[in-house]
Design a protein around this motif. Structure first.
Motif, PDB file in Angstrom:
ATOM      1  N   ASN A 262      -7.289   3.034  -8.023  1.00 23.77           N
ATOM      2  CA  ASN A 262      -7.698   3.402  -6.650  1.00 23.77           C
ATOM      3  C   ASN A 262      -8.517   4.690  -6.644  1.00 23.77           C
ATOM      4  O   ASN A 262      -9.491   4.800  -5.907  1.00 23.77           O
TER       5      ASN A 262
ATOM      6  N   THR B  38       2.034   4.226  -5.583  1.00 25.86           N
ATOM      7  CA  THR B  38       0.648   3.809  -5.877  1.00 25.86           C
ATOM      8  C   THR B  38      -0.369   4.795  -5.304  1.00 25.86           C
ATOM      9  O   THR B  38      -1.566   4.593  -5.420  1.00 25.86           O
TER      10      THR B  38
ATOM     11  N   LYS C  36      -2.107   1.504 -10.861  1.00 30.52           N
ATOM     12  CA  LYS C  36      -2.787   1.202  -9.584  1.00 30.52           C
ATOM     13  C   LYS C  36      -3.413   2.447  -8.993  1.00 30.52           C
ATOM     14  O   LYS C  36      -4.521   2.408  -8.458  1.00 30.52           O
TER      15      LYS C  36
ATOM     16  N   GLU D 204       0.833  -1.211   0.000  1.00 32.99           N
ATOM     17  CA  GLU D 204       0.000   0.000   0.000  1.00 32.99           C
ATOM     18  C   GLU D 204       0.867   1.261   0.000  1.00 32.99           C
ATOM     19  O   GLU D 204       0.560   2.248  -0.643  1.00 32.99           O
ATOM     20  N   ARG D 205       1.963   1.218   0.755  1.00 35.10           N
ATOM     21  CA  ARG D 205       2.898   2.343   0.781  1.00 35.10           C
ATOM     22  C   ARG D 205       4.238   1.866   0.256  1.00 35.10           C
ATOM     23  O   ARG D 205       4.620   0.727   0.488  1.00 35.10           O
TER      24      ARG D 205
ATOM     25  N   SER E 238      -0.836   6.298  -1.959  1.00 34.30           N
ATOM     26  CA  SER E 238      -1.536   6.313  -0.663  1.00 34.30           C
ATOM     27  C   SER E 238      -1.686   7.751  -0.159  1.00 34.30           C
ATOM     28  O   SER E 238      -2.759   8.150   0.297  1.00 34.30           O
TER      29      SER E 238
END
Ligand SMILES: C[S@@+](CC[C@H](N)C(=O)[O-])C[C@H]1O[C@@H](n2cnc3c(N)ncnc32)[C@H](O)[C@@H]1O
Length: 256
Positions: free
Chosen positions: A86, A55, A82, A22-23, A57
């Motif tokens: 998101n 990505t 991505k 995620e990060r 976050s």
């Protein structure tokens, strides 16, 4: 393994690994929101750039806490895909656009942005160089907010000094970095260190499963084993020496 620097590994390998997380660097929504609190009012028309966004976050946190539009840029197209997915999932696609590109050759106009954001990425082109180059893309009185690896103390043990000087040759103390910010044409507005949680809970712990997955997928691949060894060493060194260094959020306002 011997100490080395992450940039010595293959770009595709690094990005395949990090795009599955995620990060891609230490940070947190709380830290992003805290830094935003130092920035003057941003209108609906405000334009924001998020450079080295990964990505995304922090891009989503920025979008959820501002009203303007965000262009998020990263060298790795897989991360941008991505990020765009998101943004769509969160209903932010009208205000967030990911583009692939390099932060040292920006596809933007001079004086285009009210705010330039960058978490954990400026070291890829150099702190001073990035501050100088990015300034042209900011409007007068525009803001910059970046996190950057920094020494907390005037001196530190040789083992950790060697590791970081190899990774980020320009690494300096907080005071030194604030001076560079001032010399490159910004009023330093605030600087604060990222709490340990940003490293441990949000960066190192999520990597444990990813490392197992990666070692399984590439079983017997020496380069992958060395790469994972490097990442594990990074976490061990942080546990041992975290009082000497970390990421610092630097917020500045363009004055010339
Ligand atoms: C440590 S990660 C931080 C990502 C994200 N901002 C975060 O905090 O999760 C650094 C990012 O910089 C990107 N990067 C490295 N060199 C770059 C360059 N020259 N131009 C644009 N992005 C770059 C990498 O692909 C990676 O996504």
């Amino acid at each position: 393994m011997e100490d080395t620097a992450i940039h010595k590994f293959d770009f595709a390998l690094i990005n395949e690994y990090f795009a599955g997380l995620e990060r891609q660097g230490p940070g947190s929504p709380e830290a992003t929101i805290r830094a935003l609190g130092f920035i003057g009012n941003l209108s609906n028309e405000a334009k924001i750039a998020d450079l080295g966004c990964g990505t995304g976050s922090q891009t989503m946190v920025l979008a959820q806490n501002t009203k303007g539009t965000i262009t998020a840029l990263d060298l790795f197209p897989g991360s941008i895909d991505k990020l765009n997915v998101n943004a769509e999932k969160l209903g932010l696609q009208n205000r967030v656009k990911g583009v692939a590109g390099s932060m040292d050759n920006l596809p933007f106009q001079n004086d285009e942005f009210e705010l330039i954001w960058s978490e954990g990425a400026i070291a890829n082109i150099g702190f001073e160089k990035g501050l100088n180059y990015w300034k042209d893309f900011l409007k007068k009185d525009g803001y910059i907010a970046i996190t950057y690896e920094s020494w907390f103390t005037a001196e530190r043990p040789a083992e950790i000094e060697k590791w970081w000087v190899e990774a980020v040759p320009e690494i300096g103390t907080i005071g030194h970095n604030i001076s560079i910010m001032q010399e490159t044409g910004y009023v330093p507005v605030a600087a604060f260190t990222l709490p340990e949680k940003c490293w441990i809970d949000n960066y190192f712990i999520p990597q444990k499963t990813r490392q197992e997955e990666f070692l399984k997928k590439y079983a017997g691949d020496k380069t992958v084993e060395t790469f994972i060894g490097f990442l594990r060493r990074e976490a061990e060194l942080y546990a041992k020496y975290k009082q000497y260094y970390g990421y610092v959020f630097y917020i500045g306002k363009k004055y010339k």
